[in-house]
Design a protein around this motif. Sequence first.
Motif, PDB file in Angstrom:
ATOM      1  N   ASP A  38       0.842  -1.194   0.000  1.00 47.61           N
ATOM      2  CA  ASP A  38       0.000   0.000   0.000  1.00 47.61           C
ATOM      3  C   ASP A  38       0.879   1.246   0.000  1.00 47.61           C
ATOM      4  O   ASP A  38       1.985   1.250   0.556  1.00 47.61           O
ATOM      5  N   VAL A  40       0.719   5.470   0.865  1.00 46.37           N
ATOM      6  CA  VAL A  40      -0.011   6.626   1.425  1.00 46.37           C
ATOM      7  C   VAL A  40       0.949   7.810   1.518  1.00 46.37           C
ATOM      8  O   VAL A  40       2.173   7.651   1.471  1.00 46.37           O
ATOM      9  N   ILE A  47       5.857   9.856  -0.014  1.00 44.05           N
ATOM     10  CA  ILE A  47       4.946   8.711  -0.128  1.00 44.05           C
ATOM     11  C   ILE A  47       5.636   7.503   0.500  1.00 44.05           C
ATOM     12  O   ILE A  47       6.796   7.202   0.185  1.00 44.05           O
ATOM     13  N   HIS A  51      -0.204   1.161   5.279  1.00 40.95           N
ATOM     14  CA  HIS A  51      -1.606   0.865   5.027  1.00 40.95           C
ATOM     15  C   HIS A  51      -2.569   1.869   5.651  1.00 40.95           C
ATOM     16  O   HIS A  51      -3.533   2.314   5.023  1.00 40.95           O
ATOM     17  N   ASN A  53      -4.193   5.177   7.974  1.00 42.16           N
ATOM     18  CA  ASN A  53      -4.194   6.648   7.990  1.00 42.16           C
ATOM     19  C   ASN A  53      -3.426   7.178   9.203  1.00 42.16           C
ATOM     20  O   ASN A  53      -3.208   8.368   9.333  1.00 42.16           O
ATOM     21  N   SER A  66      -0.241  12.043   8.456  1.00 37.41           N
ATOM     22  CA  SER A  66       0.001  13.413   7.967  1.00 37.41           C
ATOM     23  C   SER A  66       0.836  14.246   8.949  1.00 37.41           C
ATOM     24  O   SER A  66       1.332  15.305   8.600  1.00 37.41           O
ATOM     25  N   LYS A 113      -3.753   4.496  -1.460  1.00 39.81           N
ATOM     26  CA  LYS A 113      -4.806   4.906  -0.519  1.00 39.81           C
ATOM     27  C   LYS A 113      -4.707   6.424  -0.364  1.00 39.81           C
ATOM     28  O   LYS A 113      -3.673   6.929   0.079  1.00 39.81           O
ATOM     29  N   TYR A 115      -6.829   8.564   1.433  1.00 42.20           N
ATOM     30  CA  TYR A 115      -7.281   9.171   2.698  1.00 42.20           C
ATOM     31  C   TYR A 115      -7.676  10.629   2.447  1.00 42.20           C
ATOM     32  O   TYR A 115      -8.503  10.874   1.579  1.00 42.20           O
ATOM     33  N   CYS A 117      -5.940  13.007   1.091  1.00 40.50           N
ATOM     34  CA  CYS A 117      -5.131  13.674   0.059  1.00 40.50           C
ATOM     35  C   CYS A 117      -5.813  13.591  -1.311  1.00 40.50           C
ATOM     36  O   CYS A 117      -6.720  12.805  -1.527  1.00 40.50           O
ATOM     37  N   VAL A 122      -0.831  12.102  -4.062  1.00 44.40           N
ATOM     38  CA  VAL A 122      -0.335  10.748  -3.737  1.00 44.40           C
ATOM     39  C   VAL A 122       0.223  10.036  -4.969  1.00 44.40           C
ATOM     40  O   VAL A 122       1.273   9.394  -4.896  1.00 44.40           O
ATOM     41  N   SER A 144      -6.658   0.604  -6.613  1.00 42.26           N
ATOM     42  CA  SER A 144      -7.098   1.517  -5.559  1.00 42.26           C
ATOM     43  C   SER A 144      -8.593   1.357  -5.354  1.00 42.26           C
ATOM     44  O   SER A 144      -9.325   1.006  -6.292  1.00 42.26           O
TER      45      SER A 144
END
Length: 244
Positions: A38, A40, A47, A51, A53, A66, A113, A115, A117, A122, A144
Amino acid sequence: MITCKIIAHRGLSSLAPENTLAAISLAAKNGAKWVEIDAVACGDGTIVMWHDNSVDRCSDSSGPISNFNAQSIKSLDCGSWFSKEYANEKMATIEQAILLIQELGMGLNLEFKLYQCTAKEVVAPVLDFLNTHWKDTDKLIISSFDQAALDYCHQNSPHFKRGMLYDKIPDNWLQQMQSIEAVSCHCHYLHLQQAQVVALKKAGYEVYCYTVNQPELVTEHWNWGIDAIFTDYPQRFEKQPLHI
Ligand code: G3P
Ligand code: MG
């Protein structure tokens, strides 16, 4: 067309901490030909292979992903939660993961993923990297749950194959898959029905099921015509009449 039936999910995630370089290397060592990971975004646009958030579940810290950046991820221990053997395993950037997978000669299913963004935030930097570094497009499928991520790939790097990722396959799957010119449908084995597999295969798509951790869970599914499965336990499939 995928050349194996067993895809190591998040690396060999039953024997090493998921989505780490160690899990990828172990998957290769155990004979896996393809790996799913994955991707993120951190707060500074780095990046990472991750997996969730947040970093709560798979590191020694807490907070949303983040809150982290290229520098601060280096202080995370992403292995001790799994076992002492993997203490201080680092969070890897997606670039490190991609280079390792290519060096090992493996196929890659890269799942974006988004989330909070945007697709551009991403996906764009990863496509740039893949365009410079990834050699064999037959060994790469981008997937995705986020249609925007796949739209972005379709528009900006159409030469990379795309797979639609679903929990339950919706009624308008054909329209969605046509809109991004997908090659495959990735779906949860529990919700999948024979008629859907038949329709997908008739329309020319490959069908991959996640996350299958016991071979007997998909005995029927193979007969229906699925092409591959994602599993945390590729080792449990070694005695199956399938090649890993
Ligand atoms: O790509 C298949 C599977 O990984 C999708 O679900 O939550 O494990 O990323 P998840
Ligand atoms: Mg995934």
